[in-house]
Design a protein around this motif. Structure first.
Motif, PDB file in Angstrom:
ATOM      1  N   GLY A 128       0.830  -1.203   0.000  1.00 39.96           N
ATOM      2  CA  GLY A 128       0.000   0.000   0.000  1.00 39.96           C
ATOM      3  C   GLY A 128       0.861   1.248   0.000  1.00 39.96           C
ATOM      4  N   ALA A 129       0.342   2.318  -0.574  1.00 39.83           N
ATOM      5  CA  ALA A 129       1.110   3.556  -0.691  1.00 39.83           C
ATOM      6  C   ALA A 129       0.234   4.769  -0.380  1.00 39.83           C
ATOM      7  N   GLY A 130      -0.723   4.598   0.523  1.00 37.41           N
ATOM      8  CA  GLY A 130      -1.608   5.700   0.909  1.00 37.41           C
ATOM      9  C   GLY A 130      -1.078   6.429   2.137  1.00 37.41           C
ATOM     10  N   GLY A 131      -1.961   7.118   2.824  1.00 41.82           N
ATOM     11  CA  GLY A 131      -1.563   7.913   3.983  1.00 41.82           C
ATOM     12  C   GLY A 131      -0.943   7.066   5.084  1.00 41.82           C
ATOM     13  N   ALA A 132      -1.502   5.889   5.343  1.00 43.09           N
ATOM     14  CA  ALA A 132      -1.002   5.052   6.431  1.00 43.09           C
ATOM     15  C   ALA A 132       0.415   4.553   6.134  1.00 43.09           C
ATOM     16  N   ALA A 133       0.712   4.328   4.857  1.00 40.96           N
ATOM     17  CA  ALA A 133       2.041   3.831   4.484  1.00 40.96           C
ATOM     18  C   ALA A 133       3.125   4.846   4.836  1.00 40.96           C
ATOM     19  N   LEU A 151       5.157  -2.186  -2.135  1.00 43.71           N
ATOM     20  CA  LEU A 151       4.411  -2.848  -3.206  1.00 43.71           C
ATOM     21  C   LEU A 151       3.008  -2.267  -3.252  1.00 43.71           C
ATOM     22  N   ASN A 152       2.591  -1.841  -4.414  1.00 41.44           N
ATOM     23  CA  ASN A 152       1.272  -1.224  -4.510  1.00 41.44           C
ATOM     24  C   ASN A 152       0.573  -1.654  -5.787  1.00 41.44           C
ATOM     25  N   ARG A 153      -0.763  -1.707  -5.713  1.00 40.00           N
ATOM     26  CA  ARG A 153      -1.573  -2.052  -6.889  1.00 40.00           C
ATOM     27  C   ARG A 153      -1.234  -1.112  -8.040  1.00 40.00           C
ATOM     28  N   THR A 154      -1.185   0.189  -7.735  1.00 36.05           N
ATOM     29  CA  THR A 154      -0.847   1.183  -8.746  1.00 36.05           C
ATOM     30  C   THR A 154       0.615   1.582  -8.547  1.00 36.05           C
ATOM     31  N   LEU A 155       1.479   1.088  -9.432  1.00 32.11           N
ATOM     32  CA  LEU A 155       2.924   1.312  -9.278  1.00 32.11           C
ATOM     33  C   LEU A 155       3.247   2.801  -9.168  1.00 32.11           C
ATOM     34  N   ALA A 156       2.571   3.631  -9.966  1.00 33.28           N
ATOM     35  CA  ALA A 156       2.868   5.072  -9.976  1.00 33.28           C
ATOM     36  C   ALA A 156       2.675   5.694  -8.591  1.00 33.28           C
ATOM     37  N   ASN A 157       1.698   5.205  -7.824  1.00 35.99           N
ATOM     38  CA  ASN A 157       1.481   5.756  -6.481  1.00 35.99           C
ATOM     39  C   ASN A 157       2.616   5.370  -5.538  1.00 35.99           C
ATOM     40  N   ALA A 158       3.138   4.152  -5.700  1.00 32.09           N
ATOM     41  CA  ALA A 158       4.282   3.724  -4.887  1.00 32.09           C
ATOM     42  C   ALA A 158       5.517   4.541  -5.264  1.00 32.09           C
ATOM     43  N   THR A 190      -0.569  -1.929   4.821  1.00 33.90           N
ATOM     44  CA  THR A 190      -1.102  -0.606   5.186  1.00 33.90           C
ATOM     45  C   THR A 190      -2.356  -0.276   4.376  1.00 33.90           C
ATOM     46  N   SER A 191      -2.785  -1.198   3.533  1.00 36.79           N
ATOM     47  CA  SER A 191      -3.981  -0.926   2.724  1.00 36.79           C
ATOM     48  C   SER A 191      -5.226  -1.369   3.490  1.00 36.79           C
ATOM     49  N   SER A 192      -6.374  -0.928   3.018  1.00 40.47           N
ATOM     50  CA  SER A 192      -7.619  -1.241   3.719  1.00 40.47           C
ATOM     51  C   SER A 192      -8.200  -2.591   3.316  1.00 40.47           C
TER      52      SER A 192
HETATM   53  P1  ATR Z   1      -5.020   5.506   3.674  1.00 39.11           P
HETATM   54  O1  ATR Z   1      -4.768   6.975   3.551  1.00 39.11           O
HETATM   55  O2  ATR Z   1      -5.915   5.139   4.819  1.00 39.11           O
HETATM   56  O3  ATR Z   1      -3.782   4.679   3.662  1.00 39.11           O
HETATM   57  P2  ATR Z   1      -5.673   5.460   0.860  1.00 39.11           P
HETATM   58  O4  ATR Z   1      -4.914   6.691   0.661  1.00 39.11           O
HETATM   59  O5  ATR Z   1      -7.008   5.329   0.233  1.00 39.11           O
HETATM   60  O6  ATR Z   1      -5.901   5.107   2.408  1.00 39.11           O
HETATM   61  O7  ATR Z   1      -4.717   4.275   0.399  1.00 39.11           O
HETATM   62  C1  ATR Z   1      -5.169   3.063   0.256  1.00 39.11           C
HETATM   63  C2  ATR Z   1      -4.031   2.153  -0.230  1.00 39.11           C
HETATM   64  O8  ATR Z   1      -4.592   0.865  -0.299  1.00 39.11           O
HETATM   65  C3  ATR Z   1      -3.494   2.483  -1.603  1.00 39.11           C
HETATM   66  O9  ATR Z   1      -2.154   2.082  -1.675  1.00 39.11           O
HETATM   67  C4  ATR Z   1      -4.364   1.610  -2.506  1.00 39.11           C
HETATM   68  O10 ATR Z   1      -3.761   1.229  -3.729  1.00 39.11           O
HETATM   69  P3  ATR Z   1      -3.808   2.181  -5.051  1.00 39.11           P
HETATM   70  O11 ATR Z   1      -2.726   3.210  -4.871  1.00 39.11           O
HETATM   71  O12 ATR Z   1      -3.569   1.272  -6.166  1.00 39.11           O
HETATM   72  O13 ATR Z   1      -5.183   2.790  -5.061  1.00 39.11           O
HETATM   73  C5  ATR Z   1      -4.525   0.397  -1.626  1.00 39.11           C
HETATM   74  N1  ATR Z   1      -5.739  -0.359  -1.927  1.00 39.11           N
HETATM   75  C6  ATR Z   1      -7.006  -0.018  -1.603  1.00 39.11           C
HETATM   76  N2  ATR Z   1      -7.866  -0.972  -2.033  1.00 39.11           N
HETATM   77  C7  ATR Z   1      -7.128  -1.942  -2.636  1.00 39.11           C
HETATM   78  C8  ATR Z   1      -7.431  -3.191  -3.272  1.00 39.11           C
HETATM   79  N3  ATR Z   1      -8.682  -3.650  -3.372  1.00 39.11           N
HETATM   80  N4  ATR Z   1      -6.402  -3.908  -3.768  1.00 39.11           N
HETATM   81  C9  ATR Z   1      -5.136  -3.465  -3.655  1.00 39.11           C
HETATM   82  N5  ATR Z   1      -4.785  -2.293  -3.074  1.00 39.11           N
HETATM   83  C10 ATR Z   1      -5.762  -1.537  -2.567  1.00 39.11           C
END
Ligand code: ATR
Length: 274
Positions: A128-133, A151-158, A190-192
């Motif tokens: 995950g690469a969101g706020g919690a990461a 490692l993230n679903r969307t490489l560009a965000n990582a 760190t993802s949801s």
């Molecule tokens: P937070 O700020 O709480 O961390 P967020 O910013 O919404 O929440 O980030 C969620 C993270 O979980 C992101 O890395 C997201 O991946 P993307 O960048 O590809 O969106 C990841 N995530 C959320 N749902 C997912 C899923 N079903 N499969 C894989 N990754 C997921």
């Protein structure tokens, strides 16, 4: 004088923070209160103006305000700036100070749940690469010597995340897992994803080295599919509830001048409320 603290969010009814702080206030016999206040985004500036009158010693800030409060605080520390979010504020002499305690919560949870967890661990994997990461990366760069692979679903965000935070971080897509797995000593989700009962189909736990510690910052459910799979493979796990409890410690200490303990009794109480 009764010291008052709060948690603001929108909605806020689900927050476990009043139960955590209420338990500590009673345990330490403090003349204080901690209340949940629903503040809509449009009402946030007025709420901050009200804070400057000193009615509250401080409080917690949760979704959707963690980024917005940046501009409303008089001072935000470097930690909160790096993490990009304020989750705890303190009011002193009419000034509002913002910080982020998630990184201490993450470390406090691992230190309590798996003492010596960082010994022998070089590389870690963060999913995950969101706020919690962001809070997790700041914590890991302090404790680990090796590379943290994001490692993230969307490489560009990582890639964007590792470009923003200084440290030995590398961005990957999920397909990098099999090649990285043998050298990983710690896995952090760190993802949801675990909140919804889902798992990552690419995460074959049997590829991880024996003894690899697996942790999830999701705490509801307490045992996420990720943690269940890790346990089934004989890997040690630490659940996410302790992060919620430990991130509350610095705030309570700042507002009420007592550093509270995260006890098994507190944990059981919060676990029972999930
Ligand atoms: P937070 O700020 O709480 O961390 P967020 O910013 O919404 O929440 O980030 C969620 C993270 O979980 C992101 O890395 C997201 O991946 P993307 O960048 O590809 O969106 C990841 N995530 C959320 N749902 C997912 C899923 N079903 N499969 C894989 N990754 C997921």
């Amino acid at each position: 004088m009764t010291k008052k603290a709060f948690v603001i969010g929108h909605p806020i009814a689900h927050s476990r923070s009043p139960l955590i702080h209420g338990t500590w206030l009673a345990e330490y016999g403090i003349d204080g209160s901690y209340e949940a206040i629903d503040v809509a985004p449009a009402a946030l500036p007025a709420f901050f103006d009200r804070l400057r009158n000193g009615e509250f010693a401080g409080g917690n800030v949760t979704i959707p305000h963690k980024e917005m409060v940046f501009d409303l605080c008089d001072s935000v520390d470097d930690l909160a700036r790096t993490i990009g979010a304020v989750n705890t504020i303190a009011v002193r002499d009419g000034r509002i100070y913002g910080t982020n305690t998630d990184y201490l919560g993450f470390l406090g949870n691992l230190d309590a749940g798996a003492p010596h967890w960082s010994e022998g661990v070089t590389d870690a994997l963060v999913i995950g690469a969101g706020g919690a990461a962001r809070a997790v990366l700041v914590a890991l760069r302090e404790r680990l010597r090796g590379t943290v692979h994001v490692l993230n679903r969307t490489l560009a965000n990582a890639q964007a995340l590792v470009a923003e935070i200084d440290g030995p971080f590398e961005a990957h897509g999920f397909d990098a897992f099999p090649a990285l797995a043998p050298r990983i000593g710690l896995v952090v989700n760190t993802s949801s994803v675990g909140m919804h009962g889902s798992r990552f189909d690419w995460l074959d736990m049997s590829l991880l080295a024996p003894g690899t510690l697996v942790t999830d910052i999701v705490y509801a459910p307490l045992v996420t599919p990720l943690l269940a799979d890790a346990r089934a493979c004989g890997l040690p796990v630490v659940d996410g509830l302790g992060m919620l409890l430990h991130q509350a410690v610095p705030g309570f200490a700042a507002w009420f001048s007592v550093t509270p303990e995260v006890t098994p009794q507190l944990r059981a109480r919060i676990e029972g409320s999930l």
